[in-house]
Design a protein around this motif. Sequence first.
Motif, PDB file in Angstrom:
ATOM      1  N   TYR A   1       0.884  -1.175   0.000  1.00 48.96           N
ATOM      2  CA  TYR A   1       0.000   0.000   0.000  1.00 48.96           C
ATOM      3  C   TYR A   1       0.915   1.216   0.000  1.00 48.96           C
ATOM      4  O   TYR A   1       1.622   1.479   0.975  1.00 48.96           O
ATOM      5  N   TRP A   2       0.934   1.959  -1.122  1.00 53.10           N
ATOM      6  CA  TRP A   2       1.944   3.003  -1.302  1.00 53.10           C
ATOM      7  C   TRP A   2       1.305   4.103  -2.142  1.00 53.10           C
ATOM      8  O   TRP A   2       0.732   3.828  -3.199  1.00 53.10           O
ATOM      9  N   LYS A   3       1.446   5.354  -1.721  1.00 49.28           N
ATOM     10  CA  LYS A   3       0.762   6.453  -2.413  1.00 49.28           C
ATOM     11  C   LYS A   3       1.680   7.255  -3.336  1.00 49.28           C
ATOM     12  O   LYS A   3       1.327   7.506  -4.478  1.00 49.28           O
ATOM     13  N   GLU A   4       2.798   7.715  -2.822  1.00 42.60           N
ATOM     14  CA  GLU A   4       3.751   8.476  -3.622  1.00 42.60           C
ATOM     15  C   GLU A   4       5.156   7.982  -3.357  1.00 42.60           C
ATOM     16  O   GLU A   4       5.470   7.535  -2.246  1.00 42.60           O
ATOM     17  N   THR A   5       6.027   8.103  -4.383  1.00 44.13           N
ATOM     18  CA  THR A   5       7.417   7.724  -4.194  1.00 44.13           C
ATOM     19  C   THR A   5       8.301   8.575  -5.094  1.00 44.13           C
ATOM     20  O   THR A   5       7.862   9.592  -5.644  1.00 44.13           O
TER      21      THR A   5
ATOM     22  N   MET B   1      -1.840  -5.286  -4.906  1.00 49.62           N
ATOM     23  CA  MET B   1      -0.616  -4.484  -4.886  1.00 49.62           C
ATOM     24  C   MET B   1      -1.012  -3.052  -5.227  1.00 49.62           C
ATOM     25  O   MET B   1      -1.185  -2.689  -6.399  1.00 49.62           O
ATOM     26  N   ALA B   2      -1.195  -2.215  -4.215  1.00 47.46           N
ATOM     27  CA  ALA B   2      -1.612  -0.824  -4.403  1.00 47.46           C
ATOM     28  C   ALA B   2      -0.368   0.018  -4.645  1.00 47.46           C
ATOM     29  O   ALA B   2       0.295   0.474  -3.706  1.00 47.46           O
ATOM     30  N   LEU B   3      -0.016   0.228  -5.919  1.00 50.77           N
ATOM     31  CA  LEU B   3       1.260   0.813  -6.306  1.00 50.77           C
ATOM     32  C   LEU B   3       1.165   2.333  -6.417  1.00 50.77           C
ATOM     33  O   LEU B   3       0.124   2.871  -6.785  1.00 50.77           O
ATOM     34  N   PRO B   4       2.277   3.029  -6.156  1.00 51.40           N
ATOM     35  CA  PRO B   4       2.234   4.491  -6.023  1.00 51.40           C
ATOM     36  C   PRO B   4       2.417   5.230  -7.339  1.00 51.40           C
ATOM     37  O   PRO B   4       2.746   4.653  -8.376  1.00 51.40           O
ATOM     38  N   ASP B   5       2.241   6.538  -7.247  1.00 53.77           N
ATOM     39  CA  ASP B   5       2.504   7.432  -8.366  1.00 53.77           C
ATOM     40  C   ASP B   5       3.924   7.969  -8.276  1.00 53.77           C
ATOM     41  O   ASP B   5       4.527   8.000  -7.212  1.00 53.77           O
ATOM     42  N   GLN B   6       4.405   8.412  -9.448  1.00 51.28           N
ATOM     43  CA  GLN B   6       5.625   9.202  -9.648  1.00 51.28           C
ATOM     44  C   GLN B   6       6.860   8.333  -9.795  1.00 51.28           C
ATOM     45  O   GLN B   6       7.092   7.393  -9.046  1.00 51.28           O
TER      46      GLN B   6
ATOM     47  N   VAL C   1      -3.223 -12.362  -6.962  1.00 51.22           N
ATOM     48  CA  VAL C   1      -2.586 -11.044  -6.882  1.00 51.22           C
ATOM     49  C   VAL C   1      -3.176 -10.143  -7.956  1.00 51.22           C
ATOM     50  O   VAL C   1      -3.384 -10.556  -9.099  1.00 51.22           O
ATOM     51  N   ILE C   2      -3.455  -8.894  -7.580  1.00 55.03           N
ATOM     52  CA  ILE C   2      -3.902  -7.873  -8.527  1.00 55.03           C
ATOM     53  C   ILE C   2      -2.957  -6.686  -8.400  1.00 55.03           C
ATOM     54  O   ILE C   2      -2.653  -6.239  -7.288  1.00 55.03           O
ATOM     55  N   LEU C   3      -2.495  -6.153  -9.528  1.00 54.02           N
ATOM     56  CA  LEU C   3      -1.655  -4.963  -9.541  1.00 54.02           C
ATOM     57  C   LEU C   3      -2.540  -3.748  -9.788  1.00 54.02           C
ATOM     58  O   LEU C   3      -3.243  -3.678 -10.800  1.00 54.02           O
ATOM     59  N   GLU C   4      -2.489  -2.792  -8.865  1.00 55.88           N
ATOM     60  CA  GLU C   4      -3.295  -1.569  -8.976  1.00 55.88           C
ATOM     61  C   GLU C   4      -2.398  -0.388  -9.330  1.00 55.88           C
ATOM     62  O   GLU C   4      -1.448  -0.086  -8.612  1.00 55.88           O
ATOM     63  N   ALA C   5      -2.708   0.290 -10.412  1.00 56.37           N
ATOM     64  CA  ALA C   5      -1.939   1.465 -10.821  1.00 56.37           C
ATOM     65  C   ALA C   5      -2.411   2.705 -10.071  1.00 56.37           C
ATOM     66  O   ALA C   5      -3.597   2.860  -9.788  1.00 56.37           O
ATOM     67  N   ASN C   6      -1.452   3.576  -9.753  1.00 54.24           N
ATOM     68  CA  ASN C   6      -1.781   4.908  -9.234  1.00 54.24           C
ATOM     69  C   ASN C   6      -2.654   4.886  -7.996  1.00 54.24           C
ATOM     70  O   ASN C   6      -3.593   5.668  -7.873  1.00 54.24           O
ATOM     71  N   HIS C   7      -2.344   4.005  -7.093  1.00 52.92           N
ATOM     72  CA  HIS C   7      -3.154   3.952  -5.879  1.00 52.92           C
ATOM     73  C   HIS C   7      -3.252   5.327  -5.226  1.00 52.92           C
ATOM     74  O   HIS C   7      -2.256   5.996  -5.000  1.00 52.92           O
ATOM     75  N   HIS C   8      -4.457   5.729  -4.936  1.00 54.83           N
ATOM     76  CA  HIS C   8      -4.748   6.963  -4.188  1.00 54.83           C
ATOM     77  C   HIS C   8      -4.378   8.232  -4.956  1.00 54.83           C
ATOM     78  O   HIS C   8      -4.367   9.334  -4.385  1.00 54.83           O
TER      79      HIS C   8
ATOM     80  N   THR D   1      -3.004  13.723  -2.972  1.00 56.07           N
ATOM     81  CA  THR D   1      -2.021  12.674  -3.197  1.00 56.07           C
ATOM     82  C   THR D   1      -1.760  12.493  -4.688  1.00 56.07           C
ATOM     83  O   THR D   1      -2.662  12.556  -5.501  1.00 56.07           O
ATOM     84  N   GLY D   2      -0.514  12.216  -5.014  1.00 51.76           N
ATOM     85  CA  GLY D   2      -0.131  11.961  -6.389  1.00 51.76           C
ATOM     86  C   GLY D   2       0.404  13.208  -7.067  1.00 51.76           C
ATOM     87  O   GLY D   2       0.401  14.305  -6.501  1.00 51.76           O
ATOM     88  N   VAL D   3       0.885  13.033  -8.295  1.00 53.92           N
ATOM     89  CA  VAL D   3       1.441  14.152  -9.067  1.00 53.92           C
ATOM     90  C   VAL D   3       0.684  14.229 -10.390  1.00 53.92           C
ATOM     91  O   VAL D   3      -0.346  14.868 -10.472  1.00 53.92           O
ATOM     92  N   LEU D   4       1.161  13.545 -11.425  1.00 55.09           N
ATOM     93  CA  LEU D   4       0.446  13.515 -12.698  1.00 55.09           C
ATOM     94  C   LEU D   4      -0.150  12.146 -12.999  1.00 55.09           C
ATOM     95  O   LEU D   4      -0.668  11.909 -14.095  1.00 55.09           O
ATOM     96  N   CYS D   5      -0.062  11.232 -12.053  1.00 53.22           N
ATOM     97  CA  CYS D   5      -0.694   9.912 -12.181  1.00 53.22           C
ATOM     98  C   CYS D   5      -0.210   9.164 -13.423  1.00 53.22           C
ATOM     99  O   CYS D   5      -0.997   8.535 -14.140  1.00 53.22           O
TER     100      CYS D   5
END
Length: 946
Positions: free
Chosen positions: A534-538, A559-564, A578-585, A591-595
């Motif tokens: 679970y990750w929002k920005e990196t 897998m709640a993956l972050p932006d940036q 397992v499911i990969l989720e893009a641009n979590h949050h 939260t986030g930048v340009l997604c």
Amino acid sequence: VHPNNGGSVIGAAFVQTKCGSNSVCVIPSGVKLLMDNDLNVGALVVKGAVEWTDITQGGAPHRYLCAGYVAVEENGSFLMSLQEDGMGWVYIKDNDAEHPMLRTRAFGTAGSGADNPTVDIDGREMKRTWTLLSRPLNVGDMTMEVMHDPARMGWRVGDRIGIATTKSGSGVKGQTFRVIGLTENGLQLDQASIDDHGADFLPGNDFPILQSAEVVNLSRNIIITGDDFSQVQCSSSLPESVTGEETSVEGCRCASFRSTCTLGLHTIAAHSGTTRIRNTRVEKCGQRGVEGKYCLHFHKLKHCPDCLFENNALENSHQRGIIVHGTHGSKVSNNVMYGVRGAGVYIEDGNEMHNSIEYNVIICPWALNDSTLHGCTVPGTSNREADTKVNQAGIFTLAATNDLIGNRVSGTFNGMLLQAGGIGRGEAYGKVCTSDSALGRWEGNTFHNHGRFGTYTLGSNYPKFTDQSISNNGYNIDKSMCDGFDSISGGVDHGISAAIVNNVDYGNAFVGHYNAGDIQYANHASIDNNNLIYWKETKNFANGCSAHITGGYYAKGNMALPDQGTFIIEDTTFGDDVILEANHHCNVGTTGVLCMPQYVLHNVKWKNKNSGKWIWFQGMNFQEHNANQNHGGIFTLSPTAIADITHGQANKDEMIFPSGYVSLVSSKFTYLLSLPNNVCILSAIEYGTRYDGGILCKVPLRALKIYTRDITSGSAPSIHIDVWANSLGVHGQIGDADASQDIFFHQIGRDGTSRKQGFSFPVIPGQTYSYYVSLNTGDKVIPNSWVIEFSDPVMGNRWGAEQIQLAVEGRDCGIDGLVSSQHDRRFLWSGDEYIDDSAWGNHGACVSNSSPPPDMPTIDCSSNQGLIGPTECPDLCPVECDNTNSFCHCGTATCQCKPGFSGIDCSVDLCAAARCSEHGKCAARYLGSSSILPVTNSDSACICDV
């Protein structure tokens, strides 16, 4: 009363004749009290010495010291060592006796200045204080099998043991038993198990995954105990200790959330001196609602490398367990905590450094939905974040630069919580950049069956090179070193790359961070969590090479993956469900930048056989405006993985994409479907919902981002992109384009709440395709002040520079419009800072001024491909450590044993006895290194490959 017989040694019976049960009895300097009898006084002040050993015990089965408080002052000492069968009781009674520093119901040192008070307590040696089930314990069972021989561990018939839950969601209870018999690897119990407790073992990628219930020994022959808890009314006249926390060290202070306090005993080592407490049981401890009153407490000792809490058992606490406060270099090792309310281990102010928190086990035996106890949460303390249902944690810390090694936590609301984002607390307030502290050595911890997070860092976590050190009491002297950008070196970030290594998380709701960068998950195992990550920005790693996830194993969760940035996942296995989720949050709140992150999959094994959805993109708008393009995100194979497919070297049964396809984006980027030769397809036609209806491509995709400023959602223009697929570069952009699309404006948050805004879309690097970007306004010119970014330097550092052929209306993109992945990024994004004012019009790609910025420095990643490893400081040690079994510790500047090794020279290999073959992995590595006792149960010593 100062008992004195004219000599330097006095006995307990003599003291009892001089000091009654209500007297404050003072052992003066130069006088030693031998505990050769029971002693009951009103309070005991030790300025001389107390000695309590097997010799003074004299074979007595029980001996007690009873007092309202015991305070060791000046250069006094309290020595207690019982290695034989005798029981020693330090009983703190509730008699209103009050020490001027330690207050009521206290045991410990009260130092100041140059004082050197000492407490040294050591009960009968226990080789191991905890073990794991080797086989499941099921309802009705009255014998449990464990991984270590109970007799060799030092466990005995009559001992009281506790077991952890392995049920998900912190929803079931633990249980305690009396041992009525011992077998070679088993314990006979006085009652039947009321629940099922798991013992599942997986080989993992690099080390075995031990999903097994912890079993802790709660019996000791030295017990610090006392009268039962009492409820006291609050007083509104008491001073507040820390502004805003509404608590007082002087007693129960009235607060908006407190009208009464619950008082038990507390122990403390305060301000100076040395305290070592080993093999001791502490119970009925903690004073809920009174500042600084806990079960075991290092309090503002500064550098105390000899301070030690080891092999202790803590149970029935009303305010936390073990506290490290304003102290550096201490060791908290192999302690077990059962039924401790609030945080189990609590690192308090944010300036604490290089304390070793290792091989402790913390078990919450109560269900979170228990209508009375609410799990191990507790209201009314000074920190609702750490102790209540807000975010109670087994391990809670404000300070990152401490070691967390081999700890196991079960059933608490959160497993561990690093709460950064502040500037310190108490005396450290305003003196620490908690978000920027370097990570200590974090490895081999297991967090399971928590109501919320297992591994958890909250707030902004971007470790940096700063001047924080023990020599300046953990304070940051030059705060500019906490800035995101280093203006002296031209706008690169201050980051220091670190890793969380070999952690295991299972049975939790979440695992991960909010905003965090320069932190690698190495060999992470995350199984059966609602959110495996679970990750929002990196951000990209400051070292220019590292993957965010390497060597991991993930199964049964999202897998709640972050932006940036470019988020690399390498050498990792994904199991079923397992499911990969893009641009979590992304674009939820601010939260986030340009997604539009790049998720690069390198040597990934996809073993998910579930026929449902594998990847999904964002599709909901959480803003009050429609300038929301959070459907971005690019999933793509690494150049090496693509080459393996091209040359027929890839295992098709372990590929996430269908044969021939190497990238995936949302269905919103329709221009890709118009490119010649069906290079991209709409996945839904052939693969249903597996890829969320996204667009699969046979070519790699990268992100192109245009950062804007001072535009509002209601009046923002769109941009237009044209693409030619004629291999003629920007000079071949003649006639109708092969594909075109309008890209709409994206804004994080409401108008005026965030500066993060702009446009982003996927592009194809290489020589075949060229892009033309213009504004959908009259002159079509992209303003010179806007910042353009293509791909990321880590791509070039790892796999060779990439280029896009790009023409931007009104901008100069260089010779032939070739823009490299290595182009300038200075002052753009450090994770905690977004585009410095100096960057607009001066940094990024296609800068139209007389002196465009140089590319980013080339970094050679060939030596280790960005694998970071646990934190160590090899340059600090005067001699080189043997890398096979030891490492140079950053706090002590000495060689310390790696997990799985012990002995003075670290030569004892706990895995040697397991004799695992090449198809097995040793289970002993993170089960504690303080003894030379290996796993003795042959069924679980080696975990075989499956």
